[in-house]
Design a protein around this motif. Structure first.
Motif, PDB file in Angstrom:
ATOM      1  N   PHE A 156     -12.836 -28.222   0.064  1.00  0.00           N
ATOM      2  CA  PHE A 156     -12.472 -26.800   0.044  1.00  0.00           C
ATOM      3  C   PHE A 156     -13.624 -26.004  -0.538  1.00  0.00           C
ATOM      4  CE2 PHE A 156      -8.540 -29.250  -0.580  1.00  0.00           C
ATOM      5  CZ  PHE A 156      -7.813 -28.828   0.529  1.00  0.00           C
ATOM      6  N   ASN A 157     -13.838 -24.824   0.040  1.00  0.00           N
ATOM      7  CA  ASN A 157     -14.938 -23.999  -0.446  1.00  0.00           C
ATOM      8  C   ASN A 157     -14.423 -22.953  -1.437  1.00  0.00           C
ATOM      9  OD1 ASN A 157     -17.471 -22.965  -0.728  1.00  0.00           O
ATOM     10  ND2 ASN A 157     -17.345 -21.683   1.110  1.00  0.00           N
ATOM     11  N   LEU A 158     -14.721 -23.148  -2.702  1.00  0.00           N
ATOM     12  CA  LEU A 158     -14.258 -22.220  -3.738  1.00  0.00           C
ATOM     13  C   LEU A 158     -15.451 -21.447  -4.299  1.00  0.00           C
ATOM     14  CD1 LEU A 158     -11.678 -24.647  -5.364  1.00  0.00           C
ATOM     15  CD2 LEU A 158     -11.144 -22.500  -4.198  1.00  0.00           C
ATOM     16  N   PRO A 159     -15.218 -20.222  -4.793  1.00  0.00           N
ATOM     17  CA  PRO A 159     -16.348 -19.355  -5.173  1.00  0.00           C
ATOM     18  C   PRO A 159     -17.101 -19.808  -6.431  1.00  0.00           C
ATOM     19  CG  PRO A 159     -14.264 -18.321  -5.753  1.00  0.00           C
ATOM     20  CD  PRO A 159     -13.912 -19.559  -4.996  1.00  0.00           C
ATOM     21  N   ARG A 160     -18.402 -19.547  -6.422  1.00  0.00           N
ATOM     22  CA  ARG A 160     -19.270 -19.782  -7.586  1.00  0.00           C
ATOM     23  C   ARG A 160     -19.713 -18.393  -8.069  1.00  0.00           C
ATOM     24  NH1 ARG A 160     -18.021 -24.193  -4.478  1.00  0.00           N
ATOM     25  NH2 ARG A 160     -19.260 -26.055  -4.894  1.00  0.00           N
ATOM     26  N   PHE A 215     -15.132 -17.240 -14.586  1.00  0.00           N
ATOM     27  CA  PHE A 215     -14.332 -18.309 -13.984  1.00  0.00           C
ATOM     28  C   PHE A 215     -12.972 -17.832 -13.488  1.00  0.00           C
ATOM     29  CE2 PHE A 215     -17.398 -20.371 -16.758  1.00  0.00           C
ATOM     30  CZ  PHE A 215     -17.952 -21.296 -15.885  1.00  0.00           C
ATOM     31  N   SER A 216     -12.692 -16.518 -13.636  1.00  0.00           N
ATOM     32  CA  SER A 216     -11.355 -16.074 -13.223  1.00  0.00           C
ATOM     33  C   SER A 216     -11.249 -15.985 -11.704  1.00  0.00           C
ATOM     34  CB  SER A 216     -10.984 -14.754 -13.900  1.00  0.00           C
ATOM     35  OG  SER A 216     -11.724 -13.710 -13.338  1.00  0.00           O
ATOM     36  N   GLY A 217     -12.376 -15.688 -11.022  1.00  0.00           N
ATOM     37  CA  GLY A 217     -12.358 -15.643  -9.557  1.00  0.00           C
ATOM     38  C   GLY A 217     -12.096 -17.024  -8.973  1.00  0.00           C
ATOM     39  N   LEU A 218     -12.697 -18.022  -9.578  1.00  0.00           N
ATOM     40  CA  LEU A 218     -12.486 -19.414  -9.152  1.00  0.00           C
ATOM     41  C   LEU A 218     -11.013 -19.779  -9.302  1.00  0.00           C
ATOM     42  CD1 LEU A 218     -13.407 -22.320  -8.462  1.00  0.00           C
ATOM     43  CD2 LEU A 218     -14.095 -22.596 -10.850  1.00  0.00           C
ATOM     44  N   LYS A 219     -10.459 -19.379 -10.441  1.00  0.00           N
ATOM     45  CA  LYS A 219      -9.051 -19.682 -10.726  1.00  0.00           C
ATOM     46  C   LYS A 219      -8.124 -18.982  -9.718  1.00  0.00           C
ATOM     47  CE  LYS A 219      -7.164 -17.303 -13.812  1.00  0.00           C
ATOM     48  NZ  LYS A 219      -7.095 -16.574 -15.101  1.00  0.00           N
TER      49      LYS A 219
END
Ligand code: KG4
Ligand code: ZN
Length: 349
Positions: free
Chosen positions: A203-207, A219-223
């Motif tokens: 899965f492609n999750l944001p960095r 890290f809230s965008g990742l969450k």
């Protein structure tokens, strides 16, 4: 010169006591985890944390002295974490340390919990010692459930903040993600374990802020992206793809942490770095950071897990260095939820 101290750490949910020598040798370290007490609530409940500290602390003091084979009369000082942290938890440690210092006529010093983390690589015991030529200045990445910050450590008491998370701490994000996919609390270590059997590219999750010219992190965008993904997948698919989800989430977090550490090393020109705090127990982060250090020829110290997670040994070491510099606190030492003015310098450009 003070040769050895007793140290108390109760800033969050672990009760920990240690006897530490001035060369950083840990004569004893005993801790009581409260994970089971907080698990049913899905997070740390401050009232439960301080109650459990008050139950566990004095027996641990006795145990630490016994294990170290040290008598009260062999001690040269009393060290306690007095900031930052959960106020109720800090109060238990500070009051106990003050009482013991007064009863045993020992000099007292309160130290900043984060300073302890930043000095953890200098701890030593029969199984670990830092490289003999390791010394300040170095870059430190402190990553835990409560904080995620990058520092330039110039020497004892001289710490520059290069950057920090703008929202969630990395450990907090790991814990919330774990809860989201049904792993319970605290879930960081479970994510680490499950990720070993998963595909980090599934899965492609944001960095977030990966390429931005800042040492700050987010890290809230990742969450929240992970939450959206879990909602899309639904409960059955989430359960079936747990390992892939863990591996993909972990890889995104690790990518950011390694990139920021690399940026800090380049910007400062320092060739030495440390990882510290509970999240530095993460196996993928350790592996990736070590590979980076080998490639870039950086001297990297990652203390063993017992000194990365919250522990009184790192507090004792910071305290004995300060006591031997002549610093003392009186019986009016007070706990504080925040760092004190002057604990850290702003090093952000
Ligand atoms: O430093 P620490 O023991 O306590 C704080 O000061 O917060 O850090 C605890 C944090 C928790 O969020 C926990 O989930 C995380 O460290 N953690 C991990 C791992 N082990 C502990 N996160 C990812 N992978 C791990 N192996
Ligand atoms: Zn900590």
């Amino acid at each position: 010169m003070i040769e050895q101290v007793l140290a108390i750490e109760t800033s969050c949910d672990d009760t920990s006591v240690a006897v530490v020598r001035r060369d950083g040798f840990v004569l004893s370290l005993v801790s009581a985890s409260q994970d089971l007490a907080h698990e049913p609530f899905g997070g740390i409940v401050p009232e439960i944390a301080c109650r459990n500290h008050s139950i566990a602390l004095l027996p641990l003091v006795e145990e630490a002295l016994k294990k170290a084979a040290v008598a009260w009369t062999d001690l040269g000082g009393m060290v306690v974490t007095n900031r930052p942290g959960l106020i109720g938890s800090l109060i238990v440690g500070v009051i106990t340390a003050k009482s013991l210092a007064q009863a045993r006529h020992l000099p007292l010093i309160g130290v900043n919990h984060l300073e302890g983390h930043l000095l953890a690589p200098f701890l030593r015991d029969d199984g670990f010692a830092p490289p003999p030529d390791f010394a300040a200045p170095y870059v430190g990445l402190a990553i835990s459930g409560g904080h995620t910050s990058l520092y330039r450590i110039n020497g004892l008491g001289d710490y520059e903040v290069l950057g920090a998370t703008k929202d969630d701490a990395a450990g907090e994000a790991f814990d919330k993600f774990a809860k989201m996919i049904g792993l319970g609390f605290p879930g960081g270590v479970k994510v680490d374990r499950l990720a070993r059997n998963g595909d980090p590219k599934a899965f492609n999750l944001p960095r977030s802020l990966l390429h931005e010219d800042t040492f700050d992190m987010s890290f809230s965008g990742l969450k929240s992206s992970a939450q959206r993904l879990v909602d899309q997948l639904g409960p059955e698919e989430t359960a079936r793809r747990q390992a892939d989800l863990c591996a993909s989430f972990q890889e995104a977090a690790v990518d950011v942490l390694v990139a920021k550490l690399d940026k800090a090393v380049r910007r400062t020109g320092l060739r030495r770095a440390i990882l510290t705090g509970g999240v530095s127990a993460n196996s993928r982060l350790r592996e990736r950071t070590q590979a980076w250090a080998d490639r870039e020829n950086i001297q990297l110290v990652i203390p063993p897990i017992r000194y990365c997670t919250d522990n009184a040994a790192m507090i004792g070491y910071a305290g004995i260095l300060r006591l031997n510099r002549g610093e003392r606190h009186g019986l009016d030492l007070s706990p504080s939820p925040q760092s004190a003015a002057g604990d850290f310098r702003e090093g952000r450009a």
